[in-house]
Design a protein around this motif. Structure first.
Motif, PDB file in Angstrom:
ATOM      1  N   LEU A   1       3.477 -11.592  11.758  1.00 15.00           N
ATOM      2  CA  LEU A   1       4.532 -10.372  11.445  1.00 15.00           C
ATOM      3  C   LEU A   1       3.854  -9.780  10.330  1.00 15.00           C
ATOM      4  N   VAL A   2       3.436  -8.574  10.408  1.00 16.48           N
ATOM      5  CA  VAL A   2       3.101  -7.734   9.113  1.00 16.48           C
ATOM      6  C   VAL A   2       3.968  -6.800   8.808  1.00 16.48           C
ATOM      7  N   LEU A   3       4.114  -6.889   7.238  1.00 17.26           N
ATOM      8  CA  LEU A   3       5.087  -5.792   6.635  1.00 17.26           C
ATOM      9  C   LEU A   3       4.072  -5.008   5.723  1.00 17.26           C
ATOM     10  N   TYR A   4       4.115  -3.817   5.886  1.00 18.97           N
ATOM     11  CA  TYR A   4       3.335  -2.721   5.212  1.00 18.97           C
ATOM     12  C   TYR A   4       4.505  -2.235   4.290  1.00 18.97           C
ATOM     13  N   THR A   5       4.450  -2.307   3.239  1.00 22.05           N
ATOM     14  CA  THR A   5       5.387  -1.621   2.009  1.00 22.05           C
ATOM     15  C   THR A   5       4.769  -1.079   0.733  1.00 22.05           C
ATOM     16  N   PRO A   6       5.221   0.017   0.239  1.00 24.17           N
ATOM     17  CA  PRO A   6       4.688   0.477  -1.235  1.00 24.17           C
ATOM     18  C   PRO A   6       4.896  -0.919  -2.172  1.00 24.17           C
ATOM     19  N   VAL A   7       3.875  -0.682  -3.146  1.00 21.27           N
ATOM     20  CA  VAL A   7       3.872  -1.602  -4.277  1.00 21.27           C
ATOM     21  C   VAL A   7       5.237  -1.867  -4.895  1.00 21.27           C
ATOM     22  N   ASP A   8       5.649  -2.983  -5.185  1.00 25.19           N
ATOM     23  CA  ASP A   8       6.805  -3.123  -6.228  1.00 25.19           C
ATOM     24  C   ASP A   8       8.100  -2.779  -5.368  1.00 25.19           C
ATOM     25  N   THR A   9       8.096  -3.016  -4.210  1.00 29.11           N
ATOM     26  CA  THR A   9       9.242  -2.833  -3.397  1.00 29.11           C
ATOM     27  C   THR A   9      10.098  -4.090  -3.500  1.00 29.11           C
ATOM     28  N   SER A  10      11.290  -4.052  -3.850  1.00 33.94           N
ATOM     29  CA  SER A  10      12.259  -5.048  -4.079  1.00 33.94           C
ATOM     30  C   SER A  10      12.423  -6.003  -2.975  1.00 33.94           C
TER      31      SER A  10
ATOM     32  N   ARG B   1       0.862  -1.220   0.075  1.00 36.57           N
ATOM     33  CA  ARG B   1      -0.003  -0.036   0.060  1.00 36.57           C
ATOM     34  C   ARG B   1       0.774   1.231  -0.065  1.00 36.57           C
ATOM     35  N   PRO B   2       0.304   2.167  -0.592  1.00 37.34           N
ATOM     36  CA  PRO B   2       1.199   3.586  -0.246  1.00 37.34           C
ATOM     37  C   PRO B   2       1.593   4.219   1.067  1.00 37.34           C
ATOM     38  N   GLY B   3       2.420   4.726   1.131  1.00 34.52           N
ATOM     39  CA  GLY B   3       2.970   5.404   2.494  1.00 34.52           C
ATOM     40  C   GLY B   3       4.422   4.593   2.980  1.00 34.52           C
ATOM     41  N   ARG B   4       4.589   5.047   4.119  1.00 32.43           N
ATOM     42  CA  ARG B   4       5.870   4.450   4.592  1.00 32.43           C
ATOM     43  C   ARG B   4       5.884   3.321   5.042  1.00 32.43           C
ATOM     44  N   ALA B   5       6.994   2.476   4.684  1.00 32.62           N
ATOM     45  CA  ALA B   5       7.008   0.961   5.070  1.00 32.62           C
ATOM     46  C   ALA B   5       7.280   0.865   6.551  1.00 32.62           C
ATOM     47  N   HIS B   6       6.501  -0.092   7.309  1.00 31.96           N
ATOM     48  CA  HIS B   6       6.767  -0.543   8.619  1.00 31.96           C
ATOM     49  C   HIS B   6       6.576  -1.966   8.917  1.00 31.96           C
TER      50      HIS B   6
END
Length: 240
Positions: free
Chosen positions: A111-120, A98-103
């Protein structure tokens, strides 16, 4: 106490040797990959040490095999469904793009990783590494404060870093301590064992009888904690 160092290779095994003012020879095999260290009396020469090592060679190889056969995680791809260890517990990773800061955050058993789309994949690993370091930065100060009171010493500086052959280290001259970022994956008892262990080096440089006596006095269950630490799965990226 005077000391001298030597490096021997016996039957294909590299050995660190320290000669010092002690009565008996001691052989240690250390995690994670079976580093062999010998503390030898000053009266011994290299040939005597080599003979002692050969006599204990089968034991040394058994200890090294035990350490090297410890369960290891496969290389993490940072995708939903794979497992990661956090404070000794295996947690399933969920990746939310999702858009926004990764955390990262803990959600029940996940364990949940929120990350921008297409993050390597590499960038996702970097996020996880930073998160592990943050976990340790939260946990270590209270443990150091506890052990400062227990031992009557102060720790002027400590650092978290990725280490391939040690869980921690201590510079006795500067009193600077280092802790392996992998400790955030282990049970909290393991982290306290390493904190206490490294601070005990303020009093004794080597892992001889005096060091063992200090550990027995201040952390009586240290052997169980050590076994818990060394029996836990090892991270692919750090230990292979």
């Amino acid at each position: 106490m005077s000391t001298a160092k030597a490096y021997l290779t016996v039957r294909g095994i590299d050995i660190d040797v320290v000669y010092k003012d002690i009565k008996n020879l001691h052989i240690g095999v250390y995690p994670p990959m079976g580093r062999v260290r010998v503390a030898a009396p000053e009266r011994f020469d290299d040939d005597q040490v080599r003979l002692a090592i050969i006599q204990r060679l089968s034991w040394i190889r058994r200890q090294r095999d035990k350490l090297r056969s410890a369960e290891r995680q496969s290389e993490r791809e940072m995708v939903t469904g794979e497992s990661h260890f956090v404070w000794g517990l295996r947690r399933r990773l969920t990746v939310v793009e999702r858009p926004g800061r990764a955390h990262l955050e803990i959600d029940a058993s996940r364990l949940v990783l929120y990350t921008p789309v297409d993050t390597s994949t590499e960038k996702r690993r970097d996020y996880l590494d930073r998160w592990y370091r943050a976990q340790l930065r939260q946990a270590i100060p209270d443990l150091i404060a506890k052990w400062e009171r227990e031992l009557g010493v102060s720790v002027p500086q400590w650092t978290i870093r990725r280490m391939k052959t040690k869980w921690g280290s201590c510079n006795r001259e500067t009193r600077h301590l280092w802790f392996n970022v992998e400790l955030a994956k282990k049970h909290p008892d393991c982290l306290e064992y390493i904190v206490g262990h490294e601070m005990m080096h303020y009093f004794e440089r080597h892992h001889g009888e005096r060091f063992t006596a200090l550990m027995d006095r201040h952390l009586p269950d240290w052997r169980q904690r050590r076994d818990l630490l060394n029996g836990a799965p090892l991270g692919h990226e750090s230990w292979l």
